[in-house]
Design a protein around this motif. Structure first.
Motif, PDB file in Angstrom:
ATOM      1  N   UNK A  10       0.842  -1.185   0.000  1.00 19.37           N
ATOM      2  CA  UNK A  10       0.000   0.000   0.000  1.00 19.37           C
ATOM      3  C   UNK A  10       0.879   1.239   0.000  1.00 19.37           C
ATOM      4  N   UNK A  11       0.262   2.360  -0.334  1.00 21.09           N
ATOM      5  CA  UNK A  11       1.024   3.599  -0.473  1.00 21.09           C
ATOM      6  C   UNK A  11       0.334   4.740   0.265  1.00 21.09           C
ATOM      7  N   UNK A  12       0.173   4.604   1.576  1.00 19.10           N
ATOM      8  CA  UNK A  12      -0.444   5.661   2.380  1.00 19.10           C
ATOM      9  C   UNK A  12       0.378   6.947   2.356  1.00 19.10           C
ATOM     10  N   UNK A  32      -7.326   0.437   4.152  1.00 22.46           N
ATOM     11  CA  UNK A  32      -8.787   0.452   4.236  1.00 22.46           C
ATOM     12  C   UNK A  32      -9.206   1.632   5.116  1.00 22.46           C
ATOM     13  N   UNK A  33     -10.159   2.420   4.805  1.00 21.11           N
ATOM     14  CA  UNK A  33     -11.166   2.277   3.746  1.00 21.11           C
ATOM     15  C   UNK A  33     -10.821   3.051   2.471  1.00 21.11           C
ATOM     16  N   UNK A  34      -9.580   3.470   2.326  1.00 22.76           N
ATOM     17  CA  UNK A  34      -9.179   4.287   1.178  1.00 22.76           C
ATOM     18  C   UNK A  34      -8.479   3.471   0.087  1.00 22.76           C
ATOM     19  N   UNK A  35      -8.584   2.157   0.177  1.00 26.17           N
ATOM     20  CA  UNK A  35      -7.932   1.288  -0.801  1.00 26.17           C
ATOM     21  C   UNK A  35      -8.694   1.279  -2.121  1.00 26.17           C
ATOM     22  N   UNK A  36      -7.997   0.840  -3.176  1.00 27.16           N
ATOM     23  CA  UNK A  36      -8.650   0.614  -4.463  1.00 27.16           C
ATOM     24  C   UNK A  36      -8.779  -0.902  -4.633  1.00 27.16           C
ATOM     25  N   UNK A  75       4.131  -2.307   3.406  1.00 25.40           N
ATOM     26  CA  UNK A  75       3.534  -3.644   3.360  1.00 25.40           C
ATOM     27  C   UNK A  75       2.125  -3.525   3.929  1.00 25.40           C
ATOM     28  N   UNK A  76       1.147  -4.047   3.196  1.00 27.81           N
ATOM     29  CA  UNK A  76      -0.247  -4.021   3.606  1.00 27.81           C
ATOM     30  C   UNK A  76      -0.530  -5.243   4.467  1.00 27.81           C
ATOM     31  N   UNK A  77      -1.095  -5.028   5.653  1.00 30.78           N
ATOM     32  CA  UNK A  77      -1.438  -6.121   6.561  1.00 30.78           C
ATOM     33  C   UNK A  77      -2.944  -6.227   6.653  1.00 30.78           C
ATOM     34  N   UNK A  78      -3.472  -7.403   6.349  1.00 27.80           N
ATOM     35  CA  UNK A  78      -4.907  -7.639   6.428  1.00 27.80           C
ATOM     36  C   UNK A  78      -5.295  -7.716   7.887  1.00 27.80           C
ATOM     37  N   UNK A  79      -6.294  -6.930   8.261  1.00 29.39           N
ATOM     38  CA  UNK A  79      -6.776  -6.942   9.642  1.00 29.39           C
ATOM     39  C   UNK A  79      -7.943  -7.897   9.767  1.00 29.39           C
ATOM     40  N   UNK A  80      -7.930  -8.710  10.818  1.00 23.12           N
ATOM     41  CA  UNK A  80      -9.008  -9.667  11.041  1.00 23.12           C
ATOM     42  C   UNK A  80     -10.324  -8.938  11.291  1.00 23.12           C
ATOM     43  N   UNK A  81     -11.403  -9.528  10.824  1.00 18.31           N
ATOM     44  CA  UNK A  81     -12.733  -8.916  10.983  1.00 18.31           C
ATOM     45  C   UNK A  81     -13.217  -8.972  12.410  1.00 18.31           C
TER      46      UNK A  81
END
Length: 81
Positions: A10-12, A32-36, A75-81
C-alpha cells in the motif's frame, strides 16, 4: 498453491516509487477504507511497473525480502474482521 500468499503493498505515504523484493504482488493503493480494488501485478522480465489504479511505480530490488519495502512501511497487513 496451498500455503502460498502473495505480498500486498500500500502507499499511504503517497510515495512516487516503492522498492519491493518480489516480482508478483498485489497493490491495494492505500489502507482500508481508502484502498482501491486489490490488483495482481506481475513484473515478469521487467524491473518496474506502474499500478493502473493509483499510479504508484513499483521497482524490484533483489536485496529486499518479500516483507520489506523502501521506503519502509508499505507492506499491507490484512486486519481480522
Amino acid at each position: 498453491m496451498a500455503g502460498h500468499t502473495i505480498p500486498h503493498f500500500q502507499n499511504d505515504g503517497g510515495h512516487a516509487v516503492i522498492e519491493i523484493g518480489v516480482k508478483e504482488f498485489m497493490c491495494t493503493g492505500a489502507s482500508v477504507p481508502f484502498d482501491h480494488p486489490h490488483i495482481f501485478i506481475d513484473l515478469g522480465d521487467d524491473n518496474e511497473k506502474v499500478c493502473s489504479y493509483c499510479s504508484t511505480l513499483f521497482r524490484y530490488n533483489p536485496s529486499l525480502k518479500a516483507t520489506e519495502t523502501n521506503p519502509p512501511g508499505c507492506v499491507f497487513h490484512v486486519k481480522a474482521a
